[in-house]
Scaffold this motif. Structure first.
Motif, mmCIF file in Angstrom:
data_model
loop_
_atom_site.group_PDB
_atom_site.id
_atom_site.type_symbol
_atom_site.label_atom_id
_atom_site.label_comp_id
_atom_site.label_asym_id
_atom_site.label_seq_id
_atom_site.Cartn_x
_atom_site.Cartn_y
_atom_site.Cartn_z
ATOM 1 N N THR A 95 7.633 11.337 -1.324
ATOM 2 C CA THR A 95 7.608 12.104 -2.567
ATOM 3 C C THR A 95 8.203 13.489 -2.310
ATOM 4 O O THR A 95 7.855 14.138 -1.329
ATOM 5 C CB THR A 95 6.168 12.264 -3.088
ATOM 6 N N LYS A 104 -5.828 5.628 -3.529
ATOM 7 C CA LYS A 104 -6.195 4.338 -4.101
ATOM 8 C C LYS A 104 -7.058 4.576 -5.329
ATOM 9 O O LYS A 104 -7.710 5.614 -5.449
ATOM 10 C CB LYS A 104 -6.966 3.519 -3.072
ATOM 11 N N THR A 156 9.573 10.051 -6.517
ATOM 12 C CA THR A 156 8.720 9.330 -5.573
ATOM 13 C C THR A 156 9.031 7.847 -5.574
ATOM 14 O O THR A 156 9.422 7.288 -6.601
ATOM 15 C CB THR A 156 7.225 9.544 -5.893
ATOM 16 N N LEU A 161 5.974 6.051 -1.240
ATOM 17 C CA LEU A 161 5.894 6.265 0.207
ATOM 18 C C LEU A 161 6.392 7.659 0.561
ATOM 19 O O LEU A 161 5.842 8.334 1.422
ATOM 20 C CB LEU A 161 6.724 5.204 0.950
ATOM 21 N N GLU A 219 0.857 -1.182 0.000
ATOM 22 C CA GLU A 219 0.000 0.000 0.000
ATOM 23 C C GLU A 219 0.897 1.237 0.000
ATOM 24 O O GLU A 219 1.866 1.314 0.747
ATOM 25 C CB GLU A 219 -0.909 -0.004 1.228
ATOM 26 N N LEU A 220 0.561 2.217 -0.824
ATOM 27 C CA LEU A 220 1.385 3.412 -1.002
ATOM 28 C C LEU A 220 0.738 4.626 -0.345
ATOM 29 O O LEU A 220 -0.449 4.597 -0.017
ATOM 30 C CB LEU A 220 1.574 3.677 -2.502
ATOM 31 N N ASN A 221 1.505 5.676 -0.202
ATOM 32 C CA ASN A 221 0.985 6.946 0.303
ATOM 33 C C ASN A 221 0.454 7.789 -0.856
ATOM 34 O O ASN A 221 0.798 8.964 -1.000
ATOM 35 C CB ASN A 221 2.074 7.724 1.053
ATOM 36 N N LEU A 222 -0.331 7.160 -1.685
ATOM 37 C CA LEU A 222 -0.965 7.805 -2.839
ATOM 38 C C LEU A 222 -2.422 7.365 -2.845
ATOM 39 O O LEU A 222 -2.750 6.305 -2.296
ATOM 40 C CB LEU A 222 -0.274 7.367 -4.139
#
Length: 153
Positions: free
Chosen positions: A125, A8, A120, A123, A3-6
Motif C-alpha cells: 500500500t 482481518k 493498494t 499486500l 491473506e492480506l497485509n490488512l
C-alpha cells in the motif's frame, strides 16, 4: 482467498447464483467475490473500523468523467462538506502496484482533487498527500486516521 497485509475482520460470504459473494457494508448488498473485491472490502474495513473514516462519507465505485470517458474510483471518502478527501485504487493481490497503477489514480484525481491518494493490492500500500492542485505531493509512511488527516488540512 489470499491473506492480506490488512486487518482481518468478520466478513460475510454467501453463495449467490452459483458464485461466491461478499457483503459490502457501504453498498449494503452482496457483491461477486473477485480478487479485487476481496482487497476492496478489507480496505474499507481498515479505513472505517481502524482509521475511523466515517462509513457515511465513504462511497464505492464512484463515477467520474475524464475527457469523454467515465471512470470509477474504487473507494472515495468525502469530508464533512462532501468534497472528495480520500481516493483509493484497489487492485487484486496478484496485480503489482507500479507506476501505471499510480498514474491511473492520478488521472482519477484530476477530476476529484482528493487530498489523500492511496493505491493498494492488499499486500503493498502506498499513500501520498496532495499538497497543491498542480501535483505537488508528499509520500506518507503511514495512512493517517480520519481526525489526523482533517487536522492536517
Amino acid at each position: 482467498m489470499l491473506e492480506l497485509n490488512l486487518p482481518k475482520y468478520k466478513y460475510r460470504i454467501e453463495q449467490r447464483a452459483g458464485k461466491l459473494a461478499i457483503f459490502d457494508p457501504i453498498r449494503k448488498k452482496f457483491i461477486v467475490l473477485t480478487p479485487e473485491e476481496w482487497v476492496r472490502q478489507h480496505f474499507i474495513n481498515f479505513l472505517n473500523n481502524h482509521l475511523n473514516y466515517p462509513a457515511s462519507l465513504t462511497s464505492v465505485e464512484t463515477g467520474h468523467k475524464y475527457n469523454s470517458l467515465t471512470k470509477r474510483s474504487d473507494i472515495m471518502v468525502r469530508n464533512n462538506e462532501l468534497n472528495p478527501l480520500v481516493l483509493v485504487e484497489c487492485k487484486a493481490a496478484s496485480v503489482p502496484v507500479n507506476e501505471s497503477t499510480v498514474r491511473q489514480l492520478a488521472v482519477y484525481n484530476t477530476q476529484c482533487n482528493a487530498r489523500l491518494l492511496i493505491v493498494t493490492n492488499g499486500l503493498v500500500t502506498y499513500a501520498c498527500l496532495c499538497k497543491s492542485p498542480d501535483g505537488e505531493f508528499e509520500t506518507l509512511d503511514q495512512i493517517p486516521d480520519y481526525n489526523s488527516l482533517t487536522a492536517m488540512l
